[in-house]
Design an enzyme around this catalytic site. Sequence first.
Site, PDB file in Angstrom:
ATOM      1  N   ARG A  91       0.867  -1.184   0.000  1.00 57.98           N
ATOM      2  CA  ARG A  91       0.000   0.000   0.000  1.00 57.98           C
ATOM      3  C   ARG A  91       0.901   1.231   0.000  1.00 57.98           C
ATOM      4  NH1 ARG A  91      -4.142  -0.408   4.719  1.00 57.98           N
ATOM      5  NH2 ARG A  91      -5.071  -2.004   3.396  1.00 57.98           N
ATOM      6  N   ARG A 160      -2.096   6.363   9.905  1.00 58.77           N
ATOM      7  CA  ARG A 160      -1.944   5.893   8.517  1.00 58.77           C
ATOM      8  C   ARG A 160      -2.232   7.006   7.526  1.00 58.77           C
ATOM      9  NH1 ARG A 160      -4.390  -0.015   8.168  1.00 58.77           N
ATOM     10  NH2 ARG A 160      -3.105  -1.053   9.727  1.00 58.77           N
ATOM     11  N   LYS A 224      -4.184   0.371  14.795  1.00 55.47           N
ATOM     12  CA  LYS A 224      -4.185   1.345  13.702  1.00 55.47           C
ATOM     13  C   LYS A 224      -4.872   2.643  14.124  1.00 55.47           C
ATOM     14  CE  LYS A 224      -6.388  -1.507  10.897  1.00 55.47           C
ATOM     15  NZ  LYS A 224      -7.275  -2.122   9.874  1.00 55.47           N
ATOM     16  N   LYS A 226      -6.464   6.377  12.296  1.00 53.47           N
ATOM     17  CA  LYS A 226      -6.784   6.987  10.997  1.00 53.47           C
ATOM     18  C   LYS A 226      -7.280   8.415  11.160  1.00 53.47           C
ATOM     19  CE  LYS A 226      -7.908   2.521   9.003  1.00 53.47           C
ATOM     20  NZ  LYS A 226      -8.934   1.684   8.349  1.00 53.47           N
ATOM     21  N   CYS A 445     -14.904  -3.584  -1.076  1.00 54.79           N
ATOM     22  CA  CYS A 445     -13.532  -3.863  -0.657  1.00 54.79           C
ATOM     23  C   CYS A 445     -12.944  -4.914  -1.585  1.00 54.79           C
ATOM     24  CB  CYS A 445     -13.520  -4.351   0.786  1.00 54.79           C
ATOM     25  SG  CYS A 445     -14.146  -6.019   0.966  1.00 54.79           S
ATOM     26  N   CYS A 451      -7.461 -11.095   0.010  1.00 61.33           N
ATOM     27  CA  CYS A 451      -7.609 -10.754   1.421  1.00 61.33           C
ATOM     28  C   CYS A 451      -7.752 -12.018   2.276  1.00 61.33           C
ATOM     29  CB  CYS A 451      -8.824  -9.857   1.636  1.00 61.33           C
ATOM     30  SG  CYS A 451      -9.014  -9.475   3.389  1.00 61.33           S
ATOM     31  N   CYS A 490     -16.240  -9.099   4.662  1.00 58.45           N
ATOM     32  CA  CYS A 490     -16.251  -9.488   6.075  1.00 58.45           C
ATOM     33  C   CYS A 490     -16.616  -8.260   6.903  1.00 58.45           C
ATOM     34  CB  CYS A 490     -14.891 -10.081   6.487  1.00 58.45           C
ATOM     35  SG  CYS A 490     -13.686  -8.859   7.013  1.00 58.45           S
ATOM     36  N   CYS A 494     -14.015  -2.442   5.414  1.00 65.24           N
ATOM     37  CA  CYS A 494     -13.046  -1.671   4.633  1.00 65.24           C
ATOM     38  C   CYS A 494     -13.683  -0.745   3.591  1.00 65.24           C
ATOM     39  CB  CYS A 494     -12.057  -2.604   3.963  1.00 65.24           C
ATOM     40  SG  CYS A 494     -11.098  -3.559   5.160  1.00 65.24           S
TER      41      CYS A 494
HETATM   42 FE1  SRM Z   1      -9.136  -2.522   5.700  1.00 60.11          FE
HETATM   43  C1  SRM Z   1      -7.741  -5.178   7.241  1.00 60.11           C
HETATM   44  C2  SRM Z   1      -8.160  -3.658   2.721  1.00 60.11           C
HETATM   45  C3  SRM Z   1      -9.899   0.484   4.343  1.00 60.11           C
HETATM   46  C4  SRM Z   1     -10.998  -1.747   8.473  1.00 60.11           C
HETATM   47  N1  SRM Z   1      -8.066  -4.122   5.091  1.00 60.11           N
HETATM   48  C5  SRM Z   1      -7.533  -5.080   5.904  1.00 60.11           C
HETATM   49  C6  SRM Z   1      -6.622  -6.017   5.108  1.00 60.11           C
HETATM   50  C7  SRM Z   1      -5.224  -5.472   5.163  1.00 60.11           C
HETATM   51  C8  SRM Z   1      -6.700  -7.500   5.495  1.00 60.11           C
HETATM   52  C9  SRM Z   1      -5.717  -8.021   6.504  1.00 60.11           C
HETATM   53  O1  SRM Z   1      -5.548  -7.441   7.592  1.00 60.11           O
HETATM   54  O2  SRM Z   1      -5.131  -9.073   6.221  1.00 60.11           O
HETATM   55  C10 SRM Z   1      -7.253  -5.834   3.699  1.00 60.11           C
HETATM   56  C11 SRM Z   1      -6.344  -6.121   2.504  1.00 60.11           C
HETATM   57  C12 SRM Z   1      -7.141  -6.654   1.342  1.00 60.11           C
HETATM   58  C13 SRM Z   1      -6.388  -6.752   0.086  1.00 60.11           C
HETATM   59  O3  SRM Z   1      -6.209  -7.886  -0.415  1.00 60.11           O
HETATM   60  O4  SRM Z   1      -5.979  -5.735  -0.461  1.00 60.11           O
HETATM   61  C14 SRM Z   1      -7.840  -4.453   3.815  1.00 60.11           C
HETATM   62  N2  SRM Z   1      -8.932  -1.705   3.894  1.00 60.11           N
HETATM   63  C15 SRM Z   1      -8.597  -2.374   2.758  1.00 60.11           C
HETATM   64  C16 SRM Z   1      -8.791  -1.516   1.533  1.00 60.11           C
HETATM   65  C17 SRM Z   1      -7.766  -1.783   0.442  1.00 60.11           C
HETATM   66  C18 SRM Z   1     -10.222  -1.736   1.009  1.00 60.11           C
HETATM   67  C19 SRM Z   1     -10.485  -1.243  -0.397  1.00 60.11           C
HETATM   68  O5  SRM Z   1     -10.972  -2.057  -1.158  1.00 60.11           O
HETATM   69  O6  SRM Z   1     -10.231  -0.086  -0.706  1.00 60.11           O
HETATM   70  C20 SRM Z   1      -8.737  -0.117   2.178  1.00 60.11           C
HETATM   71  C21 SRM Z   1      -7.327   0.409   2.233  1.00 60.11           C
HETATM   72  C22 SRM Z   1      -7.308   1.763   2.859  1.00 60.11           C
HETATM   73  C23 SRM Z   1      -5.971   2.440   2.800  1.00 60.11           C
HETATM   74  O7  SRM Z   1      -5.580   2.846   1.723  1.00 60.11           O
HETATM   75  O8  SRM Z   1      -5.351   2.585   3.864  1.00 60.11           O
HETATM   76  C24 SRM Z   1      -9.223  -0.439   3.582  1.00 60.11           C
HETATM   77  N3  SRM Z   1     -10.178  -0.881   6.325  1.00 60.11           N
HETATM   78  C25 SRM Z   1     -10.470   0.211   5.570  1.00 60.11           C
HETATM   79  C26 SRM Z   1     -11.486   0.991   6.207  1.00 60.11           C
HETATM   80  C27 SRM Z   1     -12.120   2.274   5.657  1.00 60.11           C
HETATM   81  C28 SRM Z   1     -11.402   3.512   6.078  1.00 60.11           C
HETATM   82  O9  SRM Z   1     -10.398   3.439   6.792  1.00 60.11           O
HETATM   83  O10 SRM Z   1     -11.849   4.576   5.685  1.00 60.11           O
HETATM   84  C29 SRM Z   1     -11.819   0.337   7.386  1.00 60.11           C
HETATM   85  C30 SRM Z   1     -12.950   0.736   8.374  1.00 60.11           C
HETATM   86  C31 SRM Z   1     -12.606   1.911   9.204  1.00 60.11           C
HETATM   87  C32 SRM Z   1     -11.892   1.489  10.441  1.00 60.11           C
HETATM   88  O11 SRM Z   1     -10.676   1.299  10.395  1.00 60.11           O
HETATM   89  O12 SRM Z   1     -12.556   1.295  11.469  1.00 60.11           O
HETATM   90  C33 SRM Z   1     -10.976  -0.832   7.450  1.00 60.11           C
HETATM   91  N4  SRM Z   1      -9.296  -3.301   7.555  1.00 60.11           N
HETATM   92  C34 SRM Z   1     -10.159  -2.878   8.527  1.00 60.11           C
HETATM   93  C35 SRM Z   1     -10.078  -3.773   9.646  1.00 60.11           C
HETATM   94  C36 SRM Z   1     -10.900  -3.671  10.964  1.00 60.11           C
HETATM   95  C37 SRM Z   1     -10.254  -2.759  11.942  1.00 60.11           C
HETATM   96  C38 SRM Z   1     -10.951  -2.779  13.281  1.00 60.11           C
HETATM   97  O13 SRM Z   1     -10.851  -1.796  14.002  1.00 60.11           O
HETATM   98  O14 SRM Z   1     -11.563  -3.767  13.619  1.00 60.11           O
HETATM   99  C39 SRM Z   1      -9.139  -4.767   9.293  1.00 60.11           C
HETATM  100  C40 SRM Z   1      -8.706  -5.967  10.150  1.00 60.11           C
HETATM  101  C41 SRM Z   1      -7.767  -5.603  11.232  1.00 60.11           C
HETATM  102  O15 SRM Z   1      -7.248  -4.499  11.340  1.00 60.11           O
HETATM  103  O16 SRM Z   1      -7.534  -6.506  12.053  1.00 60.11           O
HETATM  104  C42 SRM Z   1      -8.676  -4.447   7.970  1.00 60.11           C
HETATM  105 FE1  SF4 Z   2     -10.775  -8.080   3.575  1.00 59.91          FE
HETATM  106 FE2  SF4 Z   2     -12.825  -7.814   5.196  1.00 59.91          FE
HETATM  107 FE3  SF4 Z   2     -11.433  -5.664   4.526  1.00 59.91          FE
HETATM  108 FE4  SF4 Z   2     -12.946  -6.797   2.732  1.00 59.91          FE
HETATM  109  S1  SF4 Z   2     -13.679  -5.854   4.629  1.00 59.91           S
HETATM  110  S2  SF4 Z   2     -10.821  -6.190   2.405  1.00 59.91           S
HETATM  111  S3  SF4 Z   2     -12.828  -8.930   3.244  1.00 59.91           S
HETATM  112  S4  SF4 Z   2     -10.680  -7.346   5.702  1.00 59.91           S
END
Ligand code: SRM
Ligand code: SF4
Length: 587
Positions: A91, A160, A224, A226, A445, A451, A490, A494
């Site tokens: 990323r 981030r 994390k 944000k 997502c 993922c 899930c 995201c």
């Molecule tokens: Fe996310 C984890 C993709 C925005 C909440 N997210 C992941 C991971 C890295 C999976 C992992 O941990 O193994 C995913 C990688 C998938 C892949 O194959 O690329 C992933 N998140 C993404 C992206 C690429 C989704 C997209 O399709 O655009 C976004 C990348 C953002 C960036 O450029 O930094 C992305 N993730 C978000 C958002 C939205 C936001 O931030 O505006 C959220 C919800 C907001 C929040 O953080 O509360 C989000 N991602 C999560 C979480 C749950 C965090 C939590 O507090 O529970 C995880 C899992 C974790 O952290 O354990 C996660």
């Molecule tokens: Fe992966 Fe769940 Fe985030 Fe989708 S919402 S990219 S399935 S961690």
Amino acid sequence: MGCRLLTALPSQMSSDTPASKPLAANENIKSASNFLRGSLVADLQDTSTGAISEDSGQLTKFHGLYMQDDRDLRNALKKEGKEKAFSFMLRVRLPAGVATPAQWLVLDTLAGELASPSLRLTTRQTFQFHGIHKGNVKPLVQRMHQALLDSIAACGDVNRNVMAPPNPEQSAHLQRVYDDARGWSEFALPRTRAYHEIWLDDELVAGGEPESEPMYGPTYLPRKFKTGFVLPPSNDVDVYSQDLGYIAIVENGALAGYNVTVGGGLGMSHGNAETFPRLADTLGFIGAEHVNVIGQAVLETQRDYGDRTNRKHARLKYTIEDRGVDWFKAEVERRAGMQFGPAREVHFNTIEDAHGWHHCADGNWFYGLHILSGRIKDEAGWPMKTALREIAQIHTGDFRLTPSQNVTISGITPAQKPLIEAILAKHGLAAENERSRLRLNALSCVALPTCGLALAESERMLPDLLARLEPVFAEVGLRNDAVSLRVTGCPNGCARPYLAEIGFVGRAPNKYALYLGAKYDGSRLNRLVSPSINVEDAVKLLTPIIHRYAAERHPGEGFGDFCDRAVLPADATFHSVGTVAGATPAA
Ligand code: SRM
Ligand code: SF4
């Protein structure tokens, strides 16, 4: 500093955490890592496997890298007794989502040469590469570095990528918001040289001498963190979902400062009521000159009081939920040595990107191009990657990635406008912005196959879902009405599905929790309608609701507002299996 922490310090526990509770494993990995180095160098040199150790896998996140495997191939490889098809996702660090044409061309080339051919725009305004083999990570990082790009702190327990409105040249206020966002992003960067040593072969710090992380300390944050900046009336960055939000306040034609919000976050786990999406609280108003001092106080309060014993309870939202927003505000004020003023009134009315051509105050133009799920690739009859490369080859402005996974081609001079129009027309891309508003607003997502946490399809399922829902909206004359639809594989959230008027959250293959009723402007969460429903039944359930909306809505009422008012009973947040008051699944 540099100590090995084995149990929670009093300042690292939430109010209800027993003192004896052990720290989460990640805390020990961080503290033993010598500021994020660990055994990464040795792991990278090990050519006997495409993987790295579990501990290293936690540390690479701070360097913007996730180890993944191709889940489509898992079963077949297992049957053959082979190792999983490991690769890395990278990323890019891209505060406020700005890239020059030269950088675009480098990223375009690297996707294909050293990673999977497609580039992925994310919901936080940056690029992701997928499918980078272990041996290709270092060359890719080095080639990015030559283009002045890096992936430091794009993931991990740190502040981030900072989000900000994507089109600053639209007004002087936006430019100032953008500058403040960049300023905070730089200010909150980790100071370790680990990234430069490991990936760019910078000289090692002599004898592994401890460095200093003045703001983070040796174990960084509990989780994390944000930040998002926003300028009303657009809430394009979904500010209430951010750990830390700055809402720009314009008064008497000038940027007066910001309302500061804290404690937003969306991740949850199905069936675990102790995890939940939460909208941020507003602490109050500050002058623009105090962005960094307040940001630092928020971040350090979370550093010291966030729960380091349970990563499912470690986000800032839980610190605030446990200790109360008044306590949090007082602590931030004490640390910052200043007080918040009363919050100013704010009005949001949209989250939508600006699609198509827009004329700017400086006489230039920008063009907002919709890209479904942010996936930039070439397909038969749909050469998105080629078209954007051709534009980058002649463009003299820059590219701005949007919070909705789209791109704005920005700073287009009047002389260049016809050239860019011609490229868009040649490849048929201009038509993309003519699609239904449902599609233009839809997010998904990544989910499968990369993922590791996906429970269901998301990006690969969205086209089918749109193909089923678009005709329903069109049939009742709502093709051009803005409705937000977001899908995730899930409950981590995201694509911010809990802020969508229609949210699909993956539970199992072709099983989704269905949510309805968020406010279109991102200021109200939606509610669970069905905990587990397949796409076919979900469309049947939604069809009569959409019909009712067309017939019964109040003037100007959004789809989410209608569902909240007329479809979802006020006292209920949960309905079992596929039924919701007032809506019988269509036959
Ligand atoms: Fe996310 C984890 C993709 C925005 C909440 N997210 C992941 C991971 C890295 C999976 C992992 O941990 O193994 C995913 C990688 C998938 C892949 O194959 O690329 C992933 N998140 C993404 C992206 C690429 C989704 C997209 O399709 O655009 C976004 C990348 C953002 C960036 O450029 O930094 C992305 N993730 C978000 C958002 C939205 C936001 O931030 O505006 C959220 C919800 C907001 C929040 O953080 O509360 C989000 N991602 C999560 C979480 C749950 C965090 C939590 O507090 O529970 C995880 C899992 C974790 O952290 O354990 C996660
Ligand atoms: Fe992966 Fe769940 Fe985030 Fe989708 S919402 S990219 S399935 S961690």
